[in-house]
Design a protein around this motif. Sequence first.
Motif, PDB file in Angstrom:
ATOM      1  N   LEU A   1       0.896  -1.263   0.069  1.00 23.88           N
ATOM      2  CA  LEU A   1       0.113   0.035  -0.066  1.00 23.88           C
ATOM      3  C   LEU A   1       0.927   1.416   0.074  1.00 23.88           C
ATOM      4  O   LEU A   1       0.344   2.199  -0.452  1.00 23.88           O
ATOM      5  N   ALA A   2       2.088   1.191   0.390  1.00 26.40           N
ATOM      6  CA  ALA A   2       3.009   2.249   0.572  1.00 26.40           C
ATOM      7  C   ALA A   2       3.026   3.342  -0.623  1.00 26.40           C
ATOM      8  O   ALA A   2       2.955   4.391  -0.724  1.00 26.40           O
ATOM      9  N   PRO A   3       3.437   2.552  -1.838  1.00 28.52           N
ATOM     10  CA  PRO A   3       3.828   3.395  -3.096  1.00 28.52           C
ATOM     11  C   PRO A   3       2.355   3.701  -3.443  1.00 28.52           C
ATOM     12  O   PRO A   3       2.391   5.079  -4.299  1.00 28.52           O
ATOM     13  N   VAL A   4       1.174   3.153  -3.396  1.00 28.53           N
ATOM     14  CA  VAL A   4      -0.123   3.748  -3.541  1.00 28.53           C
ATOM     15  C   VAL A   4      -0.495   4.890  -2.888  1.00 28.53           C
ATOM     16  O   VAL A   4      -0.786   5.968  -3.586  1.00 28.53           O
ATOM     17  N   PHE A   5      -0.186   4.893  -1.587  1.00 29.78           N
ATOM     18  CA  PHE A   5      -0.324   6.141  -0.695  1.00 29.78           C
ATOM     19  C   PHE A   5       0.544   7.210  -1.352  1.00 29.78           C
ATOM     20  O   PHE A   5       0.390   8.379  -1.119  1.00 29.78           O
ATOM     21  N   LEU A   6       1.933   6.746  -1.736  1.00 31.21           N
ATOM     22  CA  LEU A   6       2.911   7.909  -2.015  1.00 31.21           C
ATOM     23  C   LEU A   6       2.437   8.451  -3.549  1.00 31.21           C
ATOM     24  O   LEU A   6       2.452   9.968  -3.479  1.00 31.21           O
ATOM     25  N   MET A   7       1.919   7.820  -4.161  1.00 29.39           N
ATOM     26  CA  MET A   7       1.302   8.197  -5.525  1.00 29.39           C
ATOM     27  C   MET A   7      -0.026   9.324  -5.323  1.00 29.39           C
ATOM     28  O   MET A   7      -0.069  10.411  -5.887  1.00 29.39           O
ATOM     29  N   LYS A   8      -0.715   8.885  -4.042  1.00 33.17           N
ATOM     30  CA  LYS A   8      -1.980   9.603  -3.846  1.00 33.17           C
ATOM     31  C   LYS A   8      -1.263  10.941  -3.379  1.00 33.17           C
ATOM     32  O   LYS A   8      -1.720  12.181  -3.596  1.00 33.17           O
ATOM     33  N   ILE A   9      -0.368  11.012  -2.716  1.00 33.94           N
ATOM     34  CA  ILE A   9       0.367  12.195  -1.978  1.00 33.94           C
ATOM     35  C   ILE A   9       0.976  13.200  -3.079  1.00 33.94           C
ATOM     36  O   ILE A   9       0.631  14.457  -3.175  1.00 33.94           O
ATOM     37  N   MET A  10       1.683  12.664  -3.700  1.00 37.57           N
ATOM     38  CA  MET A  10       2.467  13.322  -5.109  1.00 37.57           C
ATOM     39  C   MET A  10       1.368  13.836  -5.965  1.00 37.57           C
ATOM     40  O   MET A  10       1.357  14.960  -6.432  1.00 37.57           O
ATOM     41  N   ASP A  11       0.277  13.259  -6.463  1.00 38.86           N
ATOM     42  CA  ASP A  11      -0.629  13.556  -7.560  1.00 38.86           C
ATOM     43  C   ASP A  11      -1.873  14.484  -6.878  1.00 38.86           C
ATOM     44  O   ASP A  11      -2.369  15.245  -7.712  1.00 38.86           O
ATOM     45  N   GLU A  12      -2.389  14.220  -5.681  1.00 43.85           N
ATOM     46  CA  GLU A  12      -3.250  14.924  -5.076  1.00 43.85           C
ATOM     47  C   GLU A  12      -3.151  15.615  -4.034  1.00 43.85           C
ATOM     48  O   GLU A  12      -3.345  16.841  -3.833  1.00 43.85           O
TER      49      GLU A  12
END
Length: 596
Positions: free
Chosen positions: A51-62
């Motif tokens: 889940l960590a990369p998905v959360f990171l992607m969400k932080i970066m993009d949103e």
Amino acid sequence: MARNKYDIDETLQTEFNFSHLKRLATYIRPYRGDMIFTVFLLTISSALSMLAPVFLMKIMDEFIPDKNIAGIVIISVILLAIYFIISIILRMKITITSRLGQNIIHTIRADIFKHLQELPFSYYDDKPHGKIQVRVVNYVNSLSDLLSNGIINTITDLFSLFFIVGFMLYINVRLTLICLIGLPLLMVIIFVIKKKQRVAWQLSSNKSSNLNAYIAESINGIRVTQSFTRENENIKIFNTLSGDYSKAWMRAIRLNFLLWPSIENISTWTSIAVYVLGISWLDNGMKGITVGVLIAMTNYIGRFWAPINTLASFYNSLLTAISYLERIFETIDEPVLVKDYEGAVDMPPIKGEVEFEDVTFSYEDGLPILNDISFRANVGDSIAIVGPTGAGKTTIINLISRFYNLDSGKITIDGIDISKVTIRSLRKQMGVMLQDSFIFSGTIMDNIRYGNMEATDEQVMEAAKTVRAHDFIINLEQGYQTQVNERGTRLSVGQRQLISFARALLADPKILILDEATSSIDTETEILLQEGLNKLLANRTSFIIAHRLSTIKNSTCIMYVDNGKIQEMGTHEELLERKGYYYELYMSQYKFLEKE
């Protein structure tokens, strides 16, 4: 098993096949509950870490573009909780897998040792003991990491791969396919080096076995080595064997390490391809490609190749383990040539009548040691067996205890064919003292009681008094509780023989077998011992091998054995009157004593 020594590589009798792995699985099966539970925990741990990369992607993009600080804090707290759960799971995994692996190893080692207890003398005659020991200890230990961590980690990493690929496909299919391009190349590399690895590890295990055999032989013969100042020559042999092992091990390790750089290179190339194409598509405004997507994908690429690396390590460990499994299972499968036949019954209480009927025996096919031997010993008879070295004297008494199978003929006790009764019930009723007076590490009391564990201390002492061992025992620092080293190195050869003799007598056998029982006892002690023996041999059938003919004058029958046959037999007086083989042997000893 073929005759072997320290400078000869062992050859496997059978090639490896997957049935070995199935067989290994039978040792793992009793612990499948623990394994399933551990895999379940690790799967949860793996899924949470994905889940960590998905959360990171969400932080970066949103969250960062929207300046959503609260969202970033919430995700950080969630990630902290996730990693705390993962750490607990890993701790549980280490505890369970360590216990699991050692339990399996203990079971395998116990099976080998149990089988070694059942193997006949012929197995040990043909193989250095160091090469047997290395299979029980070193080879089984080499499976430790595979059983403790390898299998569970591999199953878990397979699940992780499914999770990783699933998340990658969810984020971007095109970039995922680029990452997977390297797998076919890795498969080719594995296929090319697979056979070379197995051969290399087989050679390494051979050289390790040779080295271990020589070390064991050198330790056992250290007194002879130092007496003849052979230290330098032995060091040269050791260095040669150790060098051979080192070279074989390095070659196997080099082949093992081919996988790791291959995976690293393929991982790097695919990462570069993802970066180059991803940035190119990002510049061109391709749909579905964002900074967050690229960061998440490159994160997953590292995670994707990590379990691939673990699987490759498991593959290496498996190939290494295979070379040891072959040896381990070869030992367990070694046929027990001397065993209870189907329908064997317990030997009833023995009276002591022994008969050989046309017995022929050979250690090697085509080279008979005994040819058509026939004789009869009645209850209470004392049968002395004499003859030149290598004539077959010890072989005869070994056959009475059924340490070997006959080529032909029959041996009966009280009219019962000994091949039709259980070996344990037969040997339990015999007292045997072989040429090698083996003393086990422990107390003198324990060593004498070895043949009859139910004997009281008083009975042990009485047996020692009978064989005239009591006087020297009570003069030791702790008497019967004196600790002796392995093989009784603290005792003289004569003292070891007296203790072994007491051990045989304590079993209270109806048939007593003495092989050179007084060979290392001084003349004065021998006279005292003979007094006890005369009482002991009454109403017992005994077989005595002795080079000192003075000790067998009173035997019921003396057999002169040579060239695999009984050349003559009779009482001491009858054989002297015959002036044959025994007469010549007796006169040669008599003349020798006169010269002294």
